[in-house]
Scaffold this motif. Structure first.
Motif, PDB file in Angstrom:
ATOM      1  N   LEU A 116       0.824  -1.206   0.000  1.00  0.00           N
ATOM      2  CA  LEU A 116       0.000   0.000   0.000  1.00  0.00           C
ATOM      3  C   LEU A 116       0.860   1.260   0.000  1.00  0.00           C
ATOM      4  CD1 LEU A 116      -2.914  -0.830   2.496  1.00  0.00           C
ATOM      5  CD2 LEU A 116      -3.123  -0.381   0.055  1.00  0.00           C
ATOM      6  N   GLU A 117       1.880   1.257   0.836  1.00  0.00           N
ATOM      7  CA  GLU A 117       2.740   2.438   0.907  1.00  0.00           C
ATOM      8  C   GLU A 117       3.503   2.649  -0.390  1.00  0.00           C
ATOM      9  OE1 GLU A 117       3.527   2.854   5.692  1.00  0.00           O
ATOM     10  OE2 GLU A 117       4.939   1.628   4.518  1.00  0.00           O
ATOM     11  N   ALA A 118       3.907   1.563  -1.030  1.00  0.00           N
ATOM     12  CA  ALA A 118       4.574   1.685  -2.329  1.00  0.00           C
ATOM     13  C   ALA A 118       3.606   2.225  -3.369  1.00  0.00           C
ATOM     14  CB  ALA A 118       5.128   0.326  -2.756  1.00  0.00           C
ATOM     15  N   ARG A 119       2.341   1.813  -3.249  1.00  0.00           N
ATOM     16  CA  ARG A 119       1.329   2.237  -4.225  1.00  0.00           C
ATOM     17  C   ARG A 119       1.046   3.732  -4.113  1.00  0.00           C
ATOM     18  NH1 ARG A 119      -1.616   3.833  -7.426  1.00  0.00           N
ATOM     19  NH2 ARG A 119      -3.463   2.885  -8.374  1.00  0.00           N
ATOM     20  N   VAL A 120       0.954   4.260  -2.877  1.00  0.00           N
ATOM     21  CA  VAL A 120       0.660   5.685  -2.713  1.00  0.00           C
ATOM     22  C   VAL A 120       1.926   6.535  -2.678  1.00  0.00           C
ATOM     23  CG1 VAL A 120      -1.471   5.168  -1.501  1.00  0.00           C
ATOM     24  CG2 VAL A 120       0.601   5.552  -0.184  1.00  0.00           C
ATOM     25  N   GLY A 121       3.081   5.900  -2.462  1.00  0.00           N
ATOM     26  CA  GLY A 121       4.344   6.625  -2.451  1.00  0.00           C
ATOM     27  C   GLY A 121       4.604   7.408  -1.189  1.00  0.00           C
ATOM     28  N   ALA A 122       4.034   6.973  -0.058  1.00  0.00           N
ATOM     29  CA  ALA A 122       4.239   7.668   1.213  1.00  0.00           C
ATOM     30  C   ALA A 122       3.907   6.709   2.351  1.00  0.00           C
ATOM     31  CB  ALA A 122       3.361   8.912   1.299  1.00  0.00           C
ATOM     32  N   ALA A 123       4.398   7.056   3.555  1.00  0.00           N
ATOM     33  CA  ALA A 123       4.113   6.242   4.732  1.00  0.00           C
ATOM     34  C   ALA A 123       2.663   6.418   5.149  1.00  0.00           C
ATOM     35  CB  ALA A 123       5.038   6.628   5.868  1.00  0.00           C
ATOM     36  N   LEU A 124       2.037   5.308   5.532  1.00  0.00           N
ATOM     37  CA  LEU A 124       0.650   5.332   5.980  1.00  0.00           C
ATOM     38  C   LEU A 124       0.519   5.082   7.474  1.00  0.00           C
ATOM     39  CD1 LEU A 124      -0.906   3.241   3.060  1.00  0.00           C
ATOM     40  CD2 LEU A 124      -1.031   5.720   3.356  1.00  0.00           C
TER      41      LEU A 124
ATOM     42  N   PRO B  70      -1.906   5.683  12.413  1.00  0.00           N
ATOM     43  CA  PRO B  70      -1.879   6.149  11.024  1.00  0.00           C
ATOM     44  C   PRO B  70      -1.290   7.546  10.903  1.00  0.00           C
ATOM     45  CG  PRO B  70      -4.100   6.279  11.908  1.00  0.00           C
ATOM     46  CD  PRO B  70      -3.270   5.579  12.942  1.00  0.00           C
ATOM     47  N   THR B  71      -0.626   7.788   9.800  1.00  0.00           N
ATOM     48  CA  THR B  71      -0.175   9.135   9.480  1.00  0.00           C
ATOM     49  C   THR B  71      -1.373   9.945   8.990  1.00  0.00           C
ATOM     50  OG1 THR B  71       0.275   8.569   7.174  1.00  0.00           O
ATOM     51  CG2 THR B  71       2.067   8.204   8.764  1.00  0.00           C
ATOM     52  N   ALA B  72      -1.141  11.220   8.693  1.00  0.00           N
ATOM     53  CA  ALA B  72      -2.233  12.045   8.159  1.00  0.00           C
ATOM     54  C   ALA B  72      -2.744  11.473   6.839  1.00  0.00           C
ATOM     55  CB  ALA B  72      -1.754  13.478   7.969  1.00  0.00           C
ATOM     56  N   LEU B  73      -1.787  11.046   5.975  1.00  0.00           N
ATOM     57  CA  LEU B  73      -2.196  10.407   4.717  1.00  0.00           C
ATOM     58  C   LEU B  73      -2.932   9.102   4.991  1.00  0.00           C
ATOM     59  CD1 LEU B  73       0.969  10.997   2.491  1.00  0.00           C
ATOM     60  CD2 LEU B  73      -1.293  12.005   2.183  1.00  0.00           C
ATOM     61  N   GLY B  74      -2.429   8.380   5.985  1.00  0.00           N
ATOM     62  CA  GLY B  74      -3.087   7.132   6.358  1.00  0.00           C
ATOM     63  C   GLY B  74      -4.522   7.354   6.810  1.00  0.00           C
ATOM     64  N   GLU B  75      -4.771   8.417   7.579  1.00  0.00           N
ATOM     65  CA  GLU B  75      -6.124   8.736   8.025  1.00  0.00           C
ATOM     66  C   GLU B  75      -7.041   9.007   6.834  1.00  0.00           C
ATOM     67  OE1 GLU B  75      -7.508   8.538  10.784  1.00  0.00           O
ATOM     68  OE2 GLU B  75      -6.085   8.825  12.435  1.00  0.00           O
ATOM     69  N   THR B  76      -6.509   9.735   5.852  1.00  0.00           N
ATOM     70  CA  THR B  76      -7.306  10.022   4.650  1.00  0.00           C
ATOM     71  C   THR B  76      -7.704   8.737   3.935  1.00  0.00           C
ATOM     72  OG1 THR B  76      -6.194  12.153   4.352  1.00  0.00           O
ATOM     73  CG2 THR B  76      -7.310  11.215   2.431  1.00  0.00           C
ATOM     74  N   LEU B  77      -6.727   7.836   3.777  1.00  0.00           N
ATOM     75  CA  LEU B  77      -7.011   6.576   3.103  1.00  0.00           C
ATOM     76  C   LEU B  77      -7.950   5.707   3.931  1.00  0.00           C
ATOM     77  CD1 LEU B  77      -6.545   4.715   0.712  1.00  0.00           C
ATOM     78  CD2 LEU B  77      -4.466   3.867   1.830  1.00  0.00           C
ATOM     79  N   LEU B  78      -7.808   5.742   5.235  1.00  0.00           N
ATOM     80  CA  LEU B  78      -8.656   4.923   6.098  1.00  0.00           C
ATOM     81  C   LEU B  78     -10.131   5.299   5.980  1.00  0.00           C
ATOM     82  CD1 LEU B  78      -6.446   4.669   9.303  1.00  0.00           C
ATOM     83  CD2 LEU B  78      -7.382   2.726   8.021  1.00  0.00           C
ATOM     84  N   VAL B  79     -10.419   6.591   5.873  1.00  0.00           N
ATOM     85  CA  VAL B  79     -11.811   7.024   5.724  1.00  0.00           C
ATOM     86  C   VAL B  79     -12.431   6.389   4.483  1.00  0.00           C
ATOM     87  CG1 VAL B  79     -13.314   9.006   5.273  1.00  0.00           C
ATOM     88  CG2 VAL B  79     -11.482   9.177   6.979  1.00  0.00           C
ATOM     89  N   ARG B  80     -11.693   6.463   3.366  1.00  0.00           N
ATOM     90  CA  ARG B  80     -12.192   5.873   2.120  1.00  0.00           C
ATOM     91  C   ARG B  80     -12.233   4.357   2.206  1.00  0.00           C
ATOM     92  NH1 ARG B  80     -14.540   9.688  -1.221  1.00  0.00           N
ATOM     93  NH2 ARG B  80     -13.306  11.615  -1.191  1.00  0.00           N
TER      94      ARG B  80
END
Length: 293
Positions: free
Chosen positions: A42-50, A60-70
Motif C-alpha cells: 500500500l505504501e509503495a502504491r501511494v508513495g508515502a508512509a501510511l 496512522p499518518t495524516a495520509l493514512g487517516e485520509t485513506l482509512l476514511v475511504r
C-alpha cells in the motif's frame, strides 16, 4: 498500474483499529510477514508512509487517516454488496423483471403480487408494459425474466412458453345501443369499432372472428390500451372486443358486456428462459401459477 486490493485495505483498517501488527495478524488469521507485506504494498502504491510505528503502538499518518476514511467506506460497500447477493441466492430478496399487456397488469397481476408480498416480501417485481412479441424479444436479449404472452407463440431456442389462462373474449358495447343477448359478427360489423392495433395477438384473433363470417370491418380507432378503449366505449364512441378481466363491479354501467356467437377466447401463456431460475424468479412463477385456469 496495479489496483489497490480490498484485502490490503482491510489489513490497514484492522491495524489502525488494533494499534498493532501482531494483533492484526491474529485478528485476520494471517502471518505477521503477510501483514507487513500488505502495508508495504500500500505504501509503495501511494508513495508515502501510511503508519507510524513505535514499540508501544502503531498509528496512522495524516495520509493514512485520509485513506482509512475511504477504505472503511469501500469495505462497508463491499460487505453490503456481498450480503445483498447472498440474500438473493437464499431467496430472501431479489429483483424480477416481468412484461405483460396493460390488461393483464391491471386485472390479473395484482392478485399474484399480493400473494407474493405476503409470502416473499423481499422480492421486487419490476413490471413493464410490453406486447407479446416485445416480451419474447426481451427474454432472448436477457433483459426480461418473465413474460405474460398471448398464445399461440413460437418460443424459439432457449425460451419456454407454457399455457396459463383461457379467458372468454366479450363484446363491450355502449348500453344505449341495446345489444342482443349474444353478439354476432354480422351485428357488430355494422357498427363503429374501437379495436386493438395490429401489433397484438388479440387484433389477429378478432380479425379471424370477423373473417370467418366473411366480414372485414375497418375500426374507427386502433389502440393498444384496453382501459382507454373501455373508456371510449363508455362514452358511446364505439364497441370493442376484449377479454373478460376483473370483477363485474369494476365495469362502467354505461358499458354492456355480451358473450359472442360463435364464442371466442383469449389464451395467455407464461414465457421464460429454459433451465434453472434463481429463487426470486421461481417465487414469482409460483405466484402466477395460482391464477392458472
Amino acid at each position: 498500474m496495479r489496483e489497490i486490493s480490498l484485502d490490503r485495505l482491510r489489513t490497514l483498517v484492522v491495524i489502525a483499529d488494533m494499534g498493532s501488527f501482531a494483533k492484526a495478524a491474529r485478528q485476520l488469521n494471517l502471518a505477521p510477514a503477510t501483514i507487513s507485506l500488505h502495508v508495504a504494498e500500500l505504501e509503495a502504491r501511494v508513495g508515502a508512509a501510511l503508519l507510524l510505528r513505535n514499540r508501544s503502538q502503531v498509528r496512522p499518518t495524516a495520509l493514512g487517516e485520509t485513506l482509512l476514511v475511504r477504505a472503511r467506506r469501500l469495505l462497508a460497500d463491499a460487505d453490503l454488496a456481498l450480503d445483498e447477493v447472498r440474500r438473493q441466492v437464499e431467496g430472501l430478496t431479489g429483483r424480477v423483471r416481468l412484461g405483460a399487456s396493460t390488461g393483464a397488469i391491471a386485472h390479473l397481476l395484482p392478485q399474484a403480487l399480493e400473494h407474493l408480498r405476503q409470502t416473499h416480501p423481499g422480492v421486487d417485481v419490476q413490471v413493464q408494459v410490453l406486447t407479446s412479441q416485445a416480451s419474447l424479444t426481451r427474454l432472448r436479449d436477457g433483459t426480461l425474466d418473465i413474460g405474460l404472452v398471448a398464445l399461440p407463440q413460437v418460443a424459439g431456442k432457449g425460451l419456454r412458453v407454457t399455457p396459463w389462462r383461457r379467458d372468454p373474449i366479450m363484446a363491450f358495447v355502449p348500453s344505449d345501443w341495446q345489444p342482443p343477448a349474444k353478439v354476432t359478427p354480422a351485428w357488430l360489423g355494422q357498427r363503429a369499432l374501437i379495436l386493438n392495433d395490429n401489433s397484438t395477438q388479440l387484433s389477429r384473433v378478432t380479425a379471424e372472428w370477423f373473417a370467418a363470417a366473411g366480414l372485414y370491418p375497418v375500426p374507427r380507432i386502433e389502440l393498444n390500451y384496453n382501459d382507454a378503449i373501455k373508456s371510449l366505449v363508455g362514452a358511446g364512441y364505439g364497441a370493442t372486443l376484449l377479454p373478460q378481466e376483473g370483477a363485474a363491479a369494476e365495469f362502467d354501467p354505461r358499458v354492456a358486456r355480451r358473450p359472442l356467437r360463435p364464442g371466442l377466447w383469449r389464451q395467455l401463456g407464461i414465457a421464460c428462459r429454459e433451465g434453472e431460475h434463481d429463487r426470486a424468479t421461481g417465487y414469482v412463477l409460483e405466484a402466477l401459477e395460482r391464477l392458472r385456469q
